[in-house]
Design a protein around this motif. Sequence first.
Motif, PDB file in Angstrom:
ATOM      1  N   VAL A 132       0.849  -1.191   0.000  1.00 33.03           N
ATOM      2  CA  VAL A 132       0.000   0.000   0.000  1.00 33.03           C
ATOM      3  C   VAL A 132       0.886   1.243   0.000  1.00 33.03           C
ATOM      4  N   ASP A 133       0.563   2.167  -0.921  1.00 34.10           N
ATOM      5  CA  ASP A 133       1.254   3.458  -0.986  1.00 34.10           C
ATOM      6  C   ASP A 133       0.306   4.442  -0.319  1.00 34.10           C
ATOM      7  N   THR A 134       0.642   4.847   0.902  1.00 33.11           N
ATOM      8  CA  THR A 134      -0.298   5.621   1.714  1.00 33.11           C
ATOM      9  C   THR A 134       0.069   7.096   1.695  1.00 33.11           C
ATOM     10  N   TRP A 135      -0.883   7.905   1.269  1.00 36.63           N
ATOM     11  CA  TRP A 135      -0.669   9.356   1.247  1.00 36.63           C
ATOM     12  C   TRP A 135      -1.423  10.015   2.388  1.00 36.63           C
ATOM     13  N   GLN A 155      -0.644  13.175   5.923  1.00 36.99           N
ATOM     14  CA  GLN A 155       0.216  14.220   6.469  1.00 36.99           C
ATOM     15  C   GLN A 155       0.126  14.269   7.991  1.00 36.99           C
ATOM     16  N   THR A 156       1.088  14.961   8.580  1.00 34.41           N
ATOM     17  CA  THR A 156       1.096  15.153  10.034  1.00 34.41           C
ATOM     18  C   THR A 156      -0.270  15.607  10.543  1.00 34.41           C
ATOM     19  N   GLU A 157      -0.892  16.492   9.786  1.00 33.02           N
ATOM     20  CA  GLU A 157      -2.164  17.083  10.202  1.00 33.02           C
ATOM     21  C   GLU A 157      -3.311  16.074  10.207  1.00 33.02           C
ATOM     22  N   GLY A 214      -2.455  20.929   0.545  1.00 30.75           N
ATOM     23  CA  GLY A 214      -1.183  21.570   0.209  1.00 30.75           C
ATOM     24  C   GLY A 214      -0.331  20.746  -0.731  1.00 30.75           C
ATOM     25  N   ASP A 215      -0.939  19.746  -1.366  1.00 31.67           N
ATOM     26  CA  ASP A 215      -0.231  18.937  -2.358  1.00 31.67           C
ATOM     27  C   ASP A 215      -0.886  19.093  -3.722  1.00 31.67           C
ATOM     28  N   GLY A 216      -0.062  19.034  -4.758  1.00 32.08           N
ATOM     29  CA  GLY A 216      -0.590  18.906  -6.104  1.00 32.08           C
ATOM     30  C   GLY A 216      -0.863  17.434  -6.366  1.00 32.08           C
TER      31      GLY A 216
HETATM   32  O1  PRX Z   1       3.716  15.993   0.057  1.00 28.39           O
HETATM   33  C1  PRX Z   1       3.080  14.936   0.733  1.00 28.39           C
HETATM   34  C2  PRX Z   1       4.111  13.924   1.152  1.00 28.39           C
HETATM   35  O2  PRX Z   1       4.473  14.251   2.479  1.00 28.39           O
HETATM   36  C3  PRX Z   1       3.722  15.376   2.936  1.00 28.39           C
HETATM   37  C4  PRX Z   1       3.373  15.208   4.383  1.00 28.39           C
HETATM   38  O3  PRX Z   1       4.532  15.148   5.150  1.00 28.39           O
HETATM   39  P1  PRX Z   1       4.457  14.858   6.698  1.00 28.39           P
HETATM   40  O4  PRX Z   1       3.439  15.748   7.313  1.00 28.39           O
HETATM   41  O5  PRX Z   1       5.834  14.936   7.225  1.00 28.39           O
HETATM   42  O6  PRX Z   1       3.914  13.398   6.827  1.00 28.39           O
HETATM   43  C5  PRX Z   1       4.631  12.356   6.242  1.00 28.39           C
HETATM   44  C6  PRX Z   1       4.058  11.022   6.626  1.00 28.39           C
HETATM   45  C7  PRX Z   1       2.609  10.930   6.680  1.00 28.39           C
HETATM   46  C8  PRX Z   1       2.513  15.400   2.047  1.00 28.39           C
HETATM   47  O7  PRX Z   1       1.929  16.678   2.002  1.00 28.39           O
HETATM   48  N1  PRX Z   1       3.600  12.542   1.101  1.00 28.39           N
HETATM   49  C9  PRX Z   1       3.193  11.804   2.146  1.00 28.39           C
HETATM   50  N2  PRX Z   1       2.853  10.570   1.740  1.00 28.39           N
HETATM   51  C10 PRX Z   1       3.012  10.525   0.402  1.00 28.39           C
HETATM   52  C11 PRX Z   1       3.482  11.793  -0.008  1.00 28.39           C
HETATM   53  N3  PRX Z   1       3.727  12.071  -1.308  1.00 28.39           N
HETATM   54  C12 PRX Z   1       3.499  11.092  -2.197  1.00 28.39           C
HETATM   55  N4  PRX Z   1       3.060   9.858  -1.887  1.00 28.39           N
HETATM   56  C13 PRX Z   1       2.806   9.522  -0.596  1.00 28.39           C
HETATM   57  N5  PRX Z   1       2.410   8.292  -0.302  1.00 28.39           N
END
Ligand code: PRX
Length: 685
Positions: free
Chosen positions: A439-442, A444-446, A540-542
């Motif tokens: 699994v490629d999980t996207w 963020q800290t928030e 905050g991501d594209g």
């Molecule tokens: O840009 C995205 C990238 O990491 C950012 C969040 O970073 P952070 O708050 O330090 O948390 C990291 C661990 C949850 C995002 O806005 N990011 C996180 N996961 C992915 C990702 N970019 C691409 N693919 C992912 N799976």
Amino acid sequence: MSDDKPLRQSREQQTADISEAQIAVHWQEEDYFAPPAKFIAQANLTDAGIFERFSLDKFPECYREFADLLEWYKRWDKTLDTGNAPFWRWFVGGKLNACSNCVDRHLAKHKNKAAIHFVPEPEQEAVQHITYQELFVRVNEFAALLRDFCGLKTGDRVTLHMPMVAELPITMLACARLGVIHSQVFSGFSGKACADRAVDSESRVLITMDAYYRAGKLLDHKEKADIAVAEAATDGHRIDKVLVWQRYPGKYSSPTKLVEGRDVIINDLLRKYRGKRVEPVPMPAEAALFLMYTSGTTGKPKGCQHSIGGYLAYVTWTSKYIQDIHPEDVYWCMADIGWITGHSYIVYGPLSLGASSVIYEGVPTHPDAGRSWRIAEDLDVNIFHTSPTAIRALRRAGPDEPAKYNHHFKHMTTVGEPIEPAVWKWYFTEVGKGEAVIVDTWWQTENGGFLCSTVPAIHKMKPGSAGPGIPGIHPVIYDDEGKELPAGSGKAGNICIRNPWPGIFQTIWKDPDRFVAQYYARYCKNPKSKDWRDWPYLAGDGAVQAADGYYRILGRIDDVINVAGHRLGTKEIESAALLVAEVAEAAVVPVADEIKGKVPDLYVSLKPGLNASKELANKISAAVVSAIGAIARPREVVIVPDMPKTRSGKIMRRVLAAISSHQDPGDVSTLANPEVVDKIRELVK
Ligand code: PRX
């Protein structure tokens, strides 16, 4: 929010003149990989009807299913309160304790089971297997110490600056037991960075460790605590107590002296608390569990405040159904607990499910490229979780190493940054031996937990794409004008989430206006509305969504660089450089790096009459490391005669980024000083 000022601020902040998305490496759509049949046969979630149960018209009551995975002293009255939008309140009226959910409730059935396997970096040191019963005892004794010796009580904040050792989750859980809010700072961060966070959270107690191993060296960690206390004092904040765990209990391993009346060795003091038990405090679901500081668009890191009920429900559910953790699994997440991944998916998620969670102290390739696979083989790890940066490093150090070990993963996770398809395929074939689902999980800290991912037994995998929103998460992509891009359009835009979810952070500590401005203002349909439908969350991501519904994350749209999967604000690095007396201006741009994804290049101009030198560049680099930590060390410090600027005096970071990446900076004729571009290009050659 008192007026619409934050709305306007945010729009300006978010129109950065250089975005990572613009320079992101794009790759082709890949073919699918099917999840292995053996995995599907045992998976926790195989019913595709789940998406129907979590459709938007079932919102928010569908999330009861998340909270039902926890033990409550009192059930909640209201699943979601939107009365003070966008400050969502989940499971209102409910009472629970995060520590008892992660420890006490497993004792009846699993007291003899390993909760934590602590693997020291030195290979000759024995692995510590800490059972749930032992975890219970150690957490209770330490909670008694925090309460009775430090006088800590519900709602107080405590800063932790601890390495990857079992004492870190013990400390976090002891805080949670008392309703004390922990704020763990990544151990690689400097004493100054620790101080900034302690000051912001007004922590009177700092908990640290004397030393820890990293790449074969026993590092002095206590010295950072002394710096932190001194730096906090210069900001007018007093840290009364420094509690020091010993890496080797009974032996102090740091050359840095203890300060009388302030520093205490925890291991000595704990003798007084032997056998003590502390009743877990029944806490309101919406009380804060912890703060996690992260980088944003300003120089000051922001404290993301996570709740007890919503957060714990969210990480428990996602650990069970996306990580597919069963109680009998041995689960190893190689992240650092100093980051959100470690909080959610080393500590709270797995322990809430009663799993065995591995904590490894050191560098994955130490002393050689086979180390990680030996750990996996010896502990019979079957779920593995790491970042593309670590996968790239492991691949470079030993592409053929995994095949030499008899480890077998059923499930593997990648998180933190986009993963290149070639790296994904190595992970799948070599590390997973073709047996594991990925699994490629996207997220963020928030966010508390995963937002986009395939559901491992339901969806096919597509290298380079995270996947659709997980059950209950409804993403949408907006263009810069606020128009929704059609689903599956394949066009890049700003990814948002339509609905709140239980894991979303509650606010930025002490900065609610910034919380609204940064995450909600941009696409808010009506700032007065109390309807969640009017408040899409801006990540905050594209991103692009392909016709199959899978999202591919392109990178940040703001001034944040993702270095080795960790977020650094360009403004933070620039502020650190500006502390050097000789520096007049500073600009940071991201550059692609083979292992770390991105690294920062730092451009500076000097005050009049000063000359560039190697020594000065080194001094500036050292200033950045001391303000933030080694992770922020610039790849290059380039001292330029002048910054490329617009006529209104704005530094053109886009031009600098192009120069750093040896790309064409495009038309620079409209700059106030176009002639400087060639001069800078000469310097960078
Ligand atoms: O840009 C995205 C990238 O990491 C950012 C969040 O970073 P952070 O708050 O330090 O948390 C990291 C661990 C949850 C995002 O806005 N990011 C996180 N996961 C992915 C990702 N970019 C691409 N693919 C992912 N799976």
